[in-house]
Design an enzyme around this catalytic site. Structure first.
Site, PDB file in Angstrom:
ATOM      1  CD1 TRP A 181      -2.571   1.871   0.559  1.00  0.00           C
ATOM      2  CD2 TRP A 181      -1.157   2.476   2.194  1.00  0.00           C
ATOM      3  NE1 TRP A 181      -2.830   3.174   0.888  1.00  0.00           N
ATOM      4  CE2 TRP A 181      -1.985   3.577   1.875  1.00  0.00           C
ATOM      5  CE3 TRP A 181      -0.176   2.630   3.169  1.00  0.00           C
ATOM      6  CZ2 TRP A 181      -1.867   4.812   2.523  1.00  0.00           C
ATOM      7  CZ3 TRP A 181      -0.050   3.852   3.825  1.00  0.00           C
ATOM      8  CH2 TRP A 181      -0.903   4.921   3.499  1.00  0.00           C
ATOM      9  CD  GLU A 222      -4.587  -1.214   2.530  1.00  0.00           C
ATOM     10  OE1 GLU A 222      -3.404  -1.432   2.869  1.00  0.00           O
ATOM     11  OE2 GLU A 222      -5.454  -0.787   3.321  1.00  0.00           O
ATOM     12  CE  LYS A 224      -6.065   6.187   2.454  1.00  0.00           C
ATOM     13  NZ  LYS A 224      -5.121   6.331   3.537  1.00  0.00           N
ATOM     14  CG  ASP A 256      -8.501  -0.338   5.022  1.00  0.00           C
ATOM     15  OD1 ASP A 256      -9.531   0.233   5.420  1.00  0.00           O
ATOM     16  OD2 ASP A 256      -7.435  -0.314   5.659  1.00  0.00           O
ATOM     17  CG  HIS A 259      -8.696   2.226   2.030  1.00  0.00           C
ATOM     18  ND1 HIS A 259      -7.450   1.721   1.822  1.00  0.00           N
ATOM     19  CD2 HIS A 259      -8.626   2.854   3.238  1.00  0.00           C
ATOM     20  CE1 HIS A 259      -6.655   1.999   2.849  1.00  0.00           C
ATOM     21  NE2 HIS A 259      -7.364   2.687   3.717  1.00  0.00           N
ATOM     22  CG  HIS A 283      -5.919  -3.867   5.859  1.00  0.00           C
ATOM     23  ND1 HIS A 283      -5.038  -2.854   5.568  1.00  0.00           N
ATOM     24  CD2 HIS A 283      -5.158  -4.999   6.013  1.00  0.00           C
ATOM     25  CE1 HIS A 283      -3.802  -3.344   5.540  1.00  0.00           C
ATOM     26  NE2 HIS A 283      -3.854  -4.635   5.798  1.00  0.00           N
ATOM     27  CG  ASP A 291      -9.081   5.530   5.559  1.00  0.00           C
ATOM     28  OD1 ASP A 291      -9.351   4.486   6.156  1.00  0.00           O
ATOM     29  OD2 ASP A 291      -7.960   5.766   5.064  1.00  0.00           O
ATOM     30  CG  ASP A 293      -7.492   3.805   9.752  1.00  0.00           C
ATOM     31  OD1 ASP A 293      -7.577   2.683   9.237  1.00  0.00           O
ATOM     32  OD2 ASP A 293      -7.076   4.803   9.138  1.00  0.00           O
ATOM     33  CG  ASP A 322      -5.047  -0.825   8.684  1.00  0.00           C
ATOM     34  OD1 ASP A 322      -4.377  -0.293   9.585  1.00  0.00           O
ATOM     35  OD2 ASP A 322      -5.074  -0.397   7.520  1.00  0.00           O
TER      36      ASP A 322
HETATM   37  C1  RNT Z   1      -3.702   3.218   4.995  1.00  0.00           C
HETATM   38  C2  RNT Z   1      -3.827   1.765   4.788  1.00  0.00           C
HETATM   39  C3  RNT Z   1      -2.700   0.934   5.316  1.00  0.00           C
HETATM   40  C4  RNT Z   1      -2.173   1.400   6.652  1.00  0.00           C
HETATM   41  C5  RNT Z   1      -1.216   0.455   7.322  1.00  0.00           C
HETATM   42  C6  RNT Z   1      -0.461   1.108   8.406  1.00  0.00           C
HETATM   43  O1  RNT Z   1      -4.809   3.921   4.624  1.00  0.00           O
HETATM   44  O2  RNT Z   1      -5.031   1.323   5.335  1.00  0.00           O
HETATM   45  O3  RNT Z   1      -3.069  -0.396   5.340  1.00  0.00           O
HETATM   46  O4  RNT Z   1      -3.212   1.659   7.546  1.00  0.00           O
HETATM   47  O5  RNT Z   1      -0.404  -0.109   6.363  1.00  0.00           O
HETATM   48 ZN    ZN Z   2      -5.351  -0.786   5.419  1.00  0.00          ZN
END
Ligand code: RNT
Ligand code: ZN
Length: 415
Positions: A181, A222, A224, A256, A259, A283, A291, A293, A322
Site C-alpha cells: 500500500w 491495497e 484507497k 480495507d 477505502h 483490512h 477513513d 481507522d 487495521d
Molecule cells: C492506509 C492503509 C494501510 C495502513 C497500514 C499502516 O490507509 O489502510 O493499510 O493503515 O499499512
Molecule cells: Zn489498510
C-alpha cells in the site's frame, strides 16, 4: 449449563455450535503491531509526523516507544483474546542491533530476527508490509515518482520486503501475506492521471521479479480512495488494484473497509472478487464518516463482512486488522477490535446459511426476512462465552480488569 441450552437451540436449526467453535480456532486473524505506538515504528525519527495520508488522533498516555515495550504490550493483548492470532508487521518496525541502522532499501531478514524469536516463542505466524510512508524519500510519490532514483529506492525496498516475507514464512512455518500500500497521490486536481499509474504498475512489476515461493509469500495490493493531503487523486485506486491483481496470478486484492466512498460497503464486494479469484485479503477497520481507522466493533457491517467471508469460503480470505486509535488505552483498543472480529466471525459461523440460501433461491423472501431476523436473538452470547472458555481467554466481563491492572502497573509509568 447455559451453553448446553444454547447448543440445543442452535442444533434445532441444524447448526453445530461445537463445530463452529472448532473451526474458528483454526482461522488466523492478523494483529497489526501499529496500534501500539500510533504507527510510528522504530526506523525513523519518532517525533516526525506520520505521512502518507494517514493520521492518528489522540494522546492517551502509555504509547509503546521501544521494541521491548511494544512486545510486552502485544503479550498483554495475546492474554486477553481468544482464537488464532498472527502478527502483522510493517518494515518500519525493524529492530536494529549493536548500533546498526539500515535505510528501507537495505533492510534484511536479520533486522526482523527478534520478531521471529518473538513469534516462534508464541507459536505465531507473521504477515508483513513494506512501509512506503513516513520517510524523507516520499516526494510525496514513492513507487509512482517521476524521479527514477526515488522510484528505484522504493522498488529496492519492495524487493527487500519480499526477502523478509520469505524469511518470516520459512522461519514460522505459516504463509506470509505481504501487502503493498502506498499513499501516492495528489492534493489537487492533477494534469496527468495516467502517468503515475503506469509508473506504479512498472514499479510493482519490478518488485515482483524478486524470487519467492508463491505458496509461502502472498503479495497483495491495497487500494484507497483518498488520504489526508492527497484528496484529489490516488494512484492505487480501487479499479487500479482490481485490474492489477486480475492481470497476474500471483497478486491478491486487498480491500480495507475505510477505502471506499461513504455509502459503499466491503461486505458487498467480497463475493464479486471471489467469483474470479481463489483468494482475497481484507483490512478490517471501522470508517466513521471517512477513513478514520476506528476500533472494530461488533456492528452490522463487521457482522455482514464476516457472514460473507463464511458464505464465500473462510479459508479463501486473509483477515487482518487495521486501525489505530490514540485517544483510548491502546491495549483495550487492540483487544476490543480483535475480540469483536472474532465475535463477528463466530456469529457468522452460527448462521443457518444453507437454509437461508434455499429460501432465497426459492424466491421466498418473506420467510427469508423472518428467518434472518430470528437469528439475531439466538443465544449467541452463551456460545461466545464458551468459545472464550475453550480458548483459555477471559470472558467479556473480566478482560478489562486485567487491562486496567496493566495500565496501572505498566503503561502509566511510561513517559
Ligand atoms: C492506509 C492503509 C494501510 C495502513 C497500514 C499502516 O490507509 O489502510 O493499510 O493503515 O499499512
Ligand atoms: Zn489498510
Amino acid at each position: 449449563m447455559s451453553y448446553a441450552e444454547a447448543k440445543q437451540k442452535y442444533a434445532a436449526l441444524g447448526i453445530d455450535t461445537d463445530a463452529a467453535i472448532a473451526k474458528l480456532r483454526t482461522v488466523p486473524v492478523a494483529l497489526h503491531c501499529w496500534q501500539g505506538d500510533d504507527v510510528r515504528g522504530f526506523d525513523t525519527d519518532p517525533s516526525k509526523p506520520l505521512t502518507g495520508g494517514i493520521q492518528t488522533t489522540g494522546n492517551y498516555p502509555g504509547r509503546a516507544s521501544t521494541p521491548e515495550q511494544l512486545m510486552a504490550d502485544i503479550d498483554e493483548v495475546l492474554k486477553l483474546i481468544p482464537g488464532k492470532a498472527k502478527m502483522n508487521l510493517h518494515a518500519s518496525y525493524a529492530i536494529f542491533e549493536n548500533g546498526e541502522w539500515a535505510d528501507r532499501d537495505r533492510l534484511e531478514p536479520k533486522h526482523f530476527r527478534k520478531w521471529v524469536e518473538y513469534c516462534k516463542a508464541r507459536g505465531l505466524g507473521c504477515d508483513f508490509n513494506p512501509t512506503f510512508f513516513s520517510h524523507p524519500k516520499c516526494d510525496p510519490l514513492t513507487l509512482s515518482s517521476t524521479d527514477p532514483e526515488t522510484r528505484k529506492f522504493w522498488i529496492d525496498h519492495g524487493k527487500a520486503c519480499i526477502r523478509i516475507s520469505q524469511y518470516l514464512a520459512e522461519e514460522l512455518g505459516e504463509p506470509c501475506v505481504m501487502n503493498i500500500w502506498t499513499g501516492d497521490g495528489y492534493k489537487d486536481v492533477p494534469a496527468d492521471r495516467l502517468g503515475p499509474r503506469v509508473r506504479y504498475k512498472e514499479s510493482i512489476d519490478e518488485i515482483l521479479t524478486e524470487p519467492r515461493d508463491k505458496d509461502k509469500v502472498y503479495v497483495t495490493v491495497e487500494s484507497k480512495v483518498f488520504g489526508i493531503g492527497v484528496e484529489s487523486y490516488t494512484v492505487g485506486s480501487a479499479e487500479w488494484c482490481l485490474k492489477y491483481a486480475s492481470g497476474r496470478d500471483d497478486v491478491v486484492c486487498l480491500m480495507d473497509c475505510g477505502h471506499y466512498h461513504p455509502t459503499e460497503v466491503v461486505s458487498d464486494k467480497i463475493s464479486s472478487i471471489l467469483t474470479y479469484d481463489d483468494h482475497l485479503a481484507l483490512h478490517i477497520t471501522r470508517p466513521v464518516r471517512w477513513d478514520s481507522d476506528h476500533v472494530v466493533l461488533f456492528d452490522d457491517e463487521t457482522r455482514e463482512i464476516c457472514r460473507e467471508i463464511v458464505r464465500c469460503g473462510i479459508d479463501k480470505v486473509f483477515i487482518a486488522l487495521d486501525y489505530f486509535d490514540a485517544s483510548i488505552n491502546r491495549i483495550s483498543a487492540w483487544v476490543n477490535g480483535f475480540r469483536n472480529t472474532q465475535k463477528s466471525l463466530l456469529y457468522a459461523l452460527l448462521q443457518n446459511n444453507e437454509a437461508l440460501k434455499k429460501l432465497q433461491d426459492e424466491g421466498n423472501f418473506t420467510r427469508l426476512m423472518t428467518e434472518q431476523e430470528r437469528m439475531k436473538t439466538m443465544p449467541f452470547g452463551d456460545v461466545w462465552d464458551e468459545y472464550c472458555r475453550v480458548c483459555g481467554a477471559p470472558d467479556d466481563g473480566s478482560w478489562f480488569l486485567e487491562s486496567e491492572r496493566y495500565e496501572k502497573e505498566e503503561l502509566s509509568k511510561r513517559k
